[in-house]
Design an enzyme around this catalytic site. Structure first.
Site, PDB file in Angstrom:
ATOM      1  CG  LEU A 171      -2.028  -1.478   2.065  1.00 51.78           C
ATOM      2  CD1 LEU A 171      -2.733  -1.220   2.852  1.00 51.78           C
ATOM      3  CD2 LEU A 171      -3.252  -1.017   0.286  1.00 51.78           C
ATOM      4  CE  LYS A 198      12.193   1.629  -0.139  1.00 49.69           C
ATOM      5  NZ  LYS A 198      12.775   1.266  -1.316  1.00 49.69           N
TER       6      LYS A 198
HETATM    7  P1  NAD Z   1       0.701   3.137  -6.036  1.00 49.93           P
HETATM    8  O1  NAD Z   1       0.196   4.332  -5.644  1.00 49.93           O
HETATM    9  O2  NAD Z   1       1.153   2.159  -7.630  1.00 49.93           O
HETATM   10  O3  NAD Z   1      -0.172   1.599  -5.524  1.00 49.93           O
HETATM   11  C1  NAD Z   1      -0.793   1.216  -4.298  1.00 49.93           C
HETATM   12  C2  NAD Z   1      -2.103   0.789  -4.512  1.00 49.93           C
HETATM   13  O4  NAD Z   1      -2.691   0.731  -3.454  1.00 49.93           O
HETATM   14  C3  NAD Z   1      -2.793   1.749  -5.849  1.00 49.93           C
HETATM   15  O5  NAD Z   1      -3.250   0.962  -6.975  1.00 49.93           O
HETATM   16  C4  NAD Z   1      -3.935   2.005  -4.781  1.00 49.93           C
HETATM   17  O6  NAD Z   1      -5.607   1.799  -4.957  1.00 49.93           O
HETATM   18  C5  NAD Z   1      -3.910   0.642  -3.621  1.00 49.93           C
HETATM   19  N1  NAD Z   1      -4.531   1.123  -2.041  1.00 49.93           N
HETATM   20  C6  NAD Z   1      -4.410   2.246  -1.423  1.00 49.93           C
HETATM   21  N2  NAD Z   1      -5.506   1.955  -0.271  1.00 49.93           N
HETATM   22  C7  NAD Z   1      -6.426   0.671  -0.725  1.00 49.93           C
HETATM   23  C8  NAD Z   1      -6.947  -0.223   0.588  1.00 49.93           C
HETATM   24  N3  NAD Z   1      -6.817   0.462   1.884  1.00 49.93           N
HETATM   25  N4  NAD Z   1      -7.335  -1.211   0.126  1.00 49.93           N
HETATM   26  C9  NAD Z   1      -6.590  -2.150  -1.059  1.00 49.93           C
HETATM   27  N5  NAD Z   1      -5.856  -0.812  -1.974  1.00 49.93           N
HETATM   28  C10 NAD Z   1      -5.540   0.102  -1.773  1.00 49.93           C
HETATM   29  O7  NAD Z   1       2.365   2.348  -5.147  1.00 49.93           O
HETATM   30  P2  NAD Z   1       3.370   2.003  -5.556  1.00 49.93           P
HETATM   31  O8  NAD Z   1       4.065   2.263  -6.441  1.00 49.93           O
HETATM   32  O9  NAD Z   1       3.119   0.110  -6.400  1.00 49.93           O
HETATM   33  O10 NAD Z   1       4.235   1.901  -3.974  1.00 49.93           O
HETATM   34  C11 NAD Z   1       3.438   0.279  -3.506  1.00 49.93           C
HETATM   35  C12 NAD Z   1       4.842   0.598  -1.947  1.00 49.93           C
HETATM   36  O11 NAD Z   1       5.589   0.282  -2.607  1.00 49.93           O
HETATM   37  C13 NAD Z   1       4.286   2.351  -1.029  1.00 49.93           C
HETATM   38  O12 NAD Z   1       4.521   2.229  -0.058  1.00 49.93           O
HETATM   39  C14 NAD Z   1       6.793   2.607  -2.099  1.00 49.93           C
HETATM   40  O13 NAD Z   1       7.068   3.283  -0.816  1.00 49.93           O
HETATM   41  C15 NAD Z   1       7.077   1.432  -2.010  1.00 49.93           C
HETATM   42  N6  NAD Z   1       7.597   1.068  -2.955  1.00 49.93           N
HETATM   43  C16 NAD Z   1       7.806   1.516  -4.400  1.00 49.93           C
HETATM   44  C17 NAD Z   1       8.780   1.424  -5.177  1.00 49.93           C
HETATM   45  C18 NAD Z   1       8.645   1.794  -6.907  1.00 49.93           C
HETATM   46  O14 NAD Z   1       9.522   2.105  -7.363  1.00 49.93           O
HETATM   47  N7  NAD Z   1       7.336   2.270  -7.332  1.00 49.93           N
HETATM   48  C19 NAD Z   1      10.294   0.769  -4.821  1.00 49.93           C
HETATM   49  C20 NAD Z   1      10.389   0.809  -3.491  1.00 49.93           C
HETATM   50  C21 NAD Z   1       9.076   1.206  -2.486  1.00 49.93           C
END
Ligand code: NAD
Length: 299
Positions: free
Chosen positions: A65, A171
């Site tokens: 999330l 992290k």
């Molecule tokens: P994102 O915003 O693309 O995806 C998050 C998803 O969670 C969305 O699709 C949203 O609709 C869903 N969501 C939010 N609240 C919800 C709920 N209560 N129930 C169900 N779904 C819900 O974000 P991301 O890029 O996939 O990142 C996710 C996590 O990974 C973050 O914490 C981020 O810091 C971490 N992260 C991201 C990256 C990257 O390169 N994007 C790399 C490492 C870590």
């Protein structure tokens, strides 16, 4: 076939769930976004109408999330998901959240008799798609061992950083360093370009010299230097400025709690705030920090 519930199918969660399907797990998926759900279905996930429905019959629950509020909102409280889970479900939260929020989640799971770990990831969307993420786990070793078969289906490096919350500390240390070397790389490339150098040639020289680093090697921020990275597609996709701002905020909170000195992290946080002033920029990939240094055309 082991059943996994996967909540949060965004840029990272979507491909991670797809890799679990590829490795033979039955994945029951839920996201608030219809678009994310449609993509998960196309990758072989079974769709659930709610997070609670996704967990029915699941042995393991993985969440990915945006941040701590979403994680606490999903799991905690009298109507939180922890209350609805079967007693033997293993909870793996891979979202990047504050270490204290992770400790709170793991303690609440423990009170319910459930095993839980924090397992944030490094590697970005390309590694999520390739199944080569690094997982940094916090929690007791039995729970981390139990999580390994699932984590190995999505990643190559699995580290046990220490007790609950330690994965999150590892992290944000990593991401603070990432912000710093991305900024340094963008600054150095612009200095070269402003002095007549071709950014491709300069990148090659620094890669073979002591300035070499991950941002230069794998994620060059200067447009047109490297194929397949966000800089070469208008800074779309990848790891957003908003998420980097969040991680630098978490790093600063952690530093304040331990009275640690993090001057470069603080400067990086300020520069990312200066860069990501509007919503549009906040959605760009974090390597767009290059634009902070670029001169308007004709200058
Ligand atoms: P994102 O915003 O693309 O995806 C998050 C998803 O969670 C969305 O699709 C949203 O609709 C869903 N969501 C939010 N609240 C919800 C709920 N209560 N129930 C169900 N779904 C819900 O974000 P991301 O890029 O996939 O990142 C996710 C996590 O990974 C973050 O914490 C981020 O810091 C971490 N992260 C991201 C990256 C990257 O390169 N994007 C790399 C490492 C870590």
């Amino acid at each position: 076939m082991a059943k996994v519930a996967f909540i949060g199918l965004g840029n990272m969660g979507g491909p991670m769930a797809a890799n679990l399907v590829k490795k033979g797990f039955a994945v029951s998926a839920f996201d608030l976004s219809r678009e994310a759900m449609a993509q998960a279905e196309a990758h072989g996930c079974a769709l659930a109408a709610s997070a609670a429905e996704a967990t029915e019959g699941a042995e393991t629950l993985i969440s990915m999330l945006p941040g701590g509020e979403a994680v606490k909102g999903l799991f905690l409280g009298a109507r939180g998901l922890l209350q609805a889970l079967d007693d033997d479900v293993l909870v793996i939260d891979s979202s990047t959240i504050a270490a204290n929020d992770a400790r709170q989640l793991i303690a609440a799971a423990g009170e319910r008799g459930l095993r839980a770990i924090d397992a944030p990831v490094s590697g970005g969307t390309a590694a999520a798609a390739a199944g080569t993420l690094s997982f940094m786990c916090g929690g007791d070793s039995g729970a981390v061992r139990a999580a390994e078969p699932y984590l190995k289906a999505m990643g190559t490096n699995i580290f046990h950083a220490g007790p609950a919350g330690s994965g999150q500390v590892a992290k944000i240390c990593n991401n603070m360093l990432l912000a710093i070397h991305m900024l340094g790389t963008a600054e150095a490339l612009q200095l070269g370009v402003d002095n007549g150098l071709d950014p491709r040639v300069l990148s090659e020289i620094m890669q073979a010299s002591s300035g070499d680093n991950w941002s230069l090697d794998k994620y060059n921020p200067y447009p047109g230097v490297m194929e397949g990275v966000p800089a070469s597609r208008g800074y779309t996709g990848g790891f957003s400025v908003a998420l980097m701002q969040k991680d630098l905020g978490l790093a600063m909170d952690t530093a304040a709690n331990s009275a640690s000195s993090t001057p470069l992290g603080a400067l990086a946080k300020n520069l990312y705030q200066l860069h990501g002033v509007d919503r549009e920029t906040q959605q760009l990939d974090f390597s767009s920090i290059q634009n902070l240094f670029r001169r308007p055309a004709g200058d």
